[in-house]
Design an enzyme around this catalytic site. Structure first.
Site, PDB file in Angstrom:
ATOM      1  CG  PHE A   8      46.683 -22.087  70.015  1.00  0.00           C
ATOM      2  CD1 PHE A   8      47.501 -21.709  71.041  1.00  0.00           C
ATOM      3  CD2 PHE A   8      45.747 -21.385  69.786  1.00  0.00           C
ATOM      4  CE1 PHE A   8      47.149 -20.571  71.723  1.00  0.00           C
ATOM      5  CE2 PHE A   8      45.389 -20.215  70.274  1.00  0.00           C
ATOM      6  CZ  PHE A   8      46.090 -19.813  71.358  1.00  0.00           C
ATOM      7  CG  ASP A   9      52.898 -26.822  68.175  1.00  0.00           C
ATOM      8  OD1 ASP A   9      52.654 -27.864  67.573  1.00  0.00           O
ATOM      9  OD2 ASP A   9      53.633 -26.756  69.093  1.00  0.00           O
ATOM     10  CG  LEU A  10      48.818 -30.984  71.244  1.00  0.00           C
ATOM     11  CD1 LEU A  10      47.848 -30.283  72.250  1.00  0.00           C
ATOM     12  CD2 LEU A  10      48.260 -32.077  70.680  1.00  0.00           C
ATOM     13  CG  ASP A  11      53.075 -32.537  71.138  1.00  0.00           C
ATOM     14  OD1 ASP A  11      52.354 -32.928  71.999  1.00  0.00           O
ATOM     15  OD2 ASP A  11      53.112 -33.029  69.996  1.00  0.00           O
ATOM     16  CB  ILE A 163      50.132 -19.493  68.529  1.00  0.00           C
ATOM     17  CG1 ILE A 163      49.407 -18.067  68.175  1.00  0.00           C
ATOM     18  CG2 ILE A 163      50.598 -19.480  70.018  1.00  0.00           C
ATOM     19  CD1 ILE A 163      47.972 -17.988  68.987  1.00  0.00           C
TER      20      ILE A 163
END
Length: 213
Positions: A8-11, A163
């Site tokens: 997973f990406d964060l921002d 993602i």
């Protein structure tokens, strides 16, 4: 696709961090007595590495490094708290974890800052590892960060999905031959993600779980 590993990406994917990021950028530029771009322009900075965004504006590597330091100083004191969790994303993470998927965060954000944020999110403990940018910029681009995640977790790209909300997430995944999901609630938008070649799109967090059922 049972028990896939999901990066997973964060921002723009787990949290809406626009306020914290744009305020820290504005702070850095103010410290350098440089004009601040419009809010709309600054939103486009969310996703790429800091150095990638500062360099075309400042055109001086020394000023870029100074800007990065000013940014990080404010982020450490204030910016890391200036975000909101997207509605439904916590439930989506809980469900994916319950289904047995391995979860990790892969972000261009400075890794200590990313770890600090995840430690304060209720679903943060579900992530097996958090892979972020290094202070010296050695790791900052998404393809390199994904490569580091694969190395740390001893995985092959065919076992994973990326993602994220920006084309950098999709570009990085495709560099490794990895499947990827573009999310439409972040900062990129459908056209950007389709043009980048996202394997699938999700319009809301509750659409994630069925993709990996």
């Amino acid at each position: 696709m049972s028990r896939a590993t999901l990066f997973f990406d964060l921002d723009g994917t787990l949290i809406d961090s626009a306020v914290g990021i744009t305020r820290c950028i504005a702070h850095a530029l103010t410290q350098l007595e440089h004009p601040i771009p419009s809010d709309a322009a600054l939103r486009g900075w969310i996703g790429p590495s800091l150095r990638t965004s500062f360099l075309p504006l400042l055109r001086d590597p020394a000023k870029v490094e100074a800007a990065v330091e000013h940014y990080r100083e404010r982020f450490e004191s204030h910016g890391w708290r200036e975000h909101q969790v997207y509605a439904g994303i916590g439930e989506a993470i809980e469900a994916l974890h319950a289904d047995g998927h391995r979860l990790a965060v892969v972000t261009a954000k400075n890794e200590p800052h990313a770890r600090k944020i995840l430690a304060h999110l209720p679903f943060g403990p579900h992530f097996e590892d958090i892979i972020g940018a290094t202070a010296d910029g050695r790791l900052s681009h998404k393809k390199d960060l994904i490569g580091e995640a694969l190395r740390r977790l001893s995985l092959t790209p065919d076992a994973c999905w990326m993602i994220g909300d920006r084309h950098m997430d999709i570009d990085g995944a495709r560099h490794h031959g990895m499947r990827c999901v573009g999310v439409l609630w972040g900062f990129g938008g459908e056209e950007e993600l389709r043009d980048a070649g996202a394997t699938r799109l999700a319009a809301a967090p509750d659409q994630l779980r069925p993709l990996f059922a």
